[in-house]
Design a protein around this motif. Sequence first.
Motif, PDB file in Angstrom:
ATOM      1  N   ARG A 262       0.879  -1.077   0.038  1.00 21.56           N
ATOM      2  CA  ARG A 262      -0.028   0.088  -0.063  1.00 21.56           C
ATOM      3  C   ARG A 262       1.068   1.226  -0.013  1.00 21.56           C
ATOM      4  O   ARG A 262       0.750   2.067   0.866  1.00 21.56           O
ATOM      5  CB  ARG A 262      -1.014   0.259   1.302  1.00 21.56           C
ATOM      6  N   PRO A 263       1.736   1.400  -0.942  1.00 20.43           N
ATOM      7  CA  PRO A 263       2.727   2.389  -1.010  1.00 20.43           C
ATOM      8  C   PRO A 263       2.006   3.781  -0.810  1.00 20.43           C
ATOM      9  O   PRO A 263       1.322   4.296  -1.548  1.00 20.43           O
ATOM     10  CB  PRO A 263       3.488   2.529  -2.435  1.00 20.43           C
TER      11      PRO A 263
ATOM     12  N   ALA B 132       9.120   3.850  -6.379  1.00 17.34           N
ATOM     13  CA  ALA B 132       9.315   5.194  -5.904  1.00 17.34           C
ATOM     14  C   ALA B 132       9.190   5.737  -4.480  1.00 17.34           C
ATOM     15  O   ALA B 132       9.681   6.716  -4.255  1.00 17.34           O
ATOM     16  CB  ALA B 132       8.332   5.959  -6.890  1.00 17.34           C
ATOM     17  N   SER B 133       8.259   5.123  -3.821  1.00 20.90           N
ATOM     18  CA  SER B 133       8.305   5.132  -2.417  1.00 20.90           C
ATOM     19  C   SER B 133       9.450   5.010  -1.812  1.00 20.90           C
ATOM     20  O   SER B 133       9.630   5.780  -0.637  1.00 20.90           O
ATOM     21  CB  SER B 133       7.089   4.608  -1.686  1.00 20.90           C
TER      22      SER B 133
ATOM     23  N   CYS C  62      13.274  15.350  -3.890  1.00 25.65           N
ATOM     24  CA  CYS C  62      12.779  13.929  -3.663  1.00 25.65           C
ATOM     25  C   CYS C  62      11.478  13.820  -4.662  1.00 25.65           C
ATOM     26  O   CYS C  62      11.417  12.721  -5.193  1.00 25.65           O
ATOM     27  CB  CYS C  62      12.007  13.811  -2.249  1.00 25.65           C
ATOM     28  N   VAL C  63      10.778  14.859  -4.849  1.00 29.61           N
ATOM     29  CA  VAL C  63       9.499  14.764  -5.868  1.00 29.61           C
ATOM     30  C   VAL C  63      10.156  14.454  -7.339  1.00 29.61           C
ATOM     31  O   VAL C  63       9.786  13.599  -8.246  1.00 29.61           O
ATOM     32  CB  VAL C  63       8.823  15.974  -6.040  1.00 29.61           C
ATOM     33  N   ALA C  64      11.194  15.135  -7.723  1.00 31.95           N
ATOM     34  CA  ALA C  64      11.892  14.918  -9.057  1.00 31.95           C
ATOM     35  C   ALA C  64      12.367  13.468  -9.150  1.00 31.95           C
ATOM     36  O   ALA C  64      12.251  12.758 -10.124  1.00 31.95           O
ATOM     37  CB  ALA C  64      13.202  16.102  -9.134  1.00 31.95           C
ATOM     38  N   VAL C  65      13.372  12.902  -8.088  1.00 30.93           N
ATOM     39  CA  VAL C  65      13.750  11.535  -8.299  1.00 30.93           C
ATOM     40  C   VAL C  65      12.598  10.463  -8.324  1.00 30.93           C
ATOM     41  O   VAL C  65      12.696   9.500  -9.129  1.00 30.93           O
ATOM     42  CB  VAL C  65      14.935  11.458  -7.130  1.00 30.93           C
TER      43      VAL C  65
ATOM     44  N   LEU D 221       9.602   6.719 -10.858  1.00 30.26           N
ATOM     45  CA  LEU D 221       8.130   6.050 -11.421  1.00 30.26           C
ATOM     46  C   LEU D 221       8.184   5.996 -12.860  1.00 30.26           C
ATOM     47  O   LEU D 221       7.554   4.793 -13.303  1.00 30.26           O
ATOM     48  CB  LEU D 221       7.235   7.206 -10.723  1.00 30.26           C
ATOM     49  N   ARG D 222       8.337   6.760 -13.497  1.00 29.45           N
ATOM     50  CA  ARG D 222       8.480   6.630 -14.973  1.00 29.45           C
ATOM     51  C   ARG D 222       9.450   5.415 -15.461  1.00 29.45           C
ATOM     52  O   ARG D 222       8.888   4.766 -16.330  1.00 29.45           O
ATOM     53  CB  ARG D 222       8.978   7.971 -15.629  1.00 29.45           C
ATOM     54  N   ARG D 223      10.553   5.369 -14.919  1.00 31.97           N
ATOM     55  CA  ARG D 223      11.441   4.261 -15.241  1.00 31.97           C
ATOM     56  C   ARG D 223      10.859   2.956 -14.896  1.00 31.97           C
ATOM     57  O   ARG D 223      11.394   1.905 -15.830  1.00 31.97           O
ATOM     58  CB  ARG D 223      12.818   4.419 -14.725  1.00 31.97           C
TER      59      ARG D 223
END
Length: 224
Positions: free
Chosen positions: A125-126, A155-156, A197-200, A205-207
């Motif tokens: 439940r990320p 991503a979490s 953190c948001v950028a990474v 997430l996309r990768r």
Amino acid sequence: MRADEVDERDTHHSDEPDSLAGVLGGWEASVDAALPPVAFVAGWLVAGNSVGWGVAAALAVGVAVAAYRWSRGARPRAVLLGLLGVAVAAVVVLRTGRAADFFLVQLATNAASGLAWIVSIVVRRPLLGIVVGTALRQRGRWRRDPDLLRAYGAASWVWVGQYAVRVGVFGALYAADAVVALAAARAALTWPLVAACVAVSAWVLRRSLPAGHPGFRRPRVEDS
């Protein structure tokens, strides 16, 4: 028909690199959170290491920030929670008399937050998915997309890293009783660290999504 056909609001957005930042937002809250601690240390220093004056400065700035955000239409709950955090820190430092203890609440909440993010990943439940899914009103559809669920989990971990950095830095400075350095770290590890953190996490997430996936705004879920 597929359930990944999103509502009209979502169709006006694209999965651009900065779209996750647009969904999460919250830069003002990050900046606001750093102001009372800086005010505490400033008052503490000016008054000759007086905890009382430091608390007075922090509460004054906290109330001013809350009033400003309220007047700008911020949610009452968010405003009151921010002010409550300052009040709790003030109570702690007044009881102990140690200036560094003003940052003890922040240290504890970051440790608890990091643990909560880890648990959320382990139980599938990320929290990143919960936050973004709620903001996009997806009603849990993202969890029924295995690829998206896996990507949110990956991503979490970036957010877990954010809290780990804070706990490590704050913990070391707290142990050293470095009050001024704690205030500087509090400011440096607020908005800049959140932005990074948001950028990474957006990149991860996309990768993590397979080629051809429409993105986090459009979970691929078959209607039952």
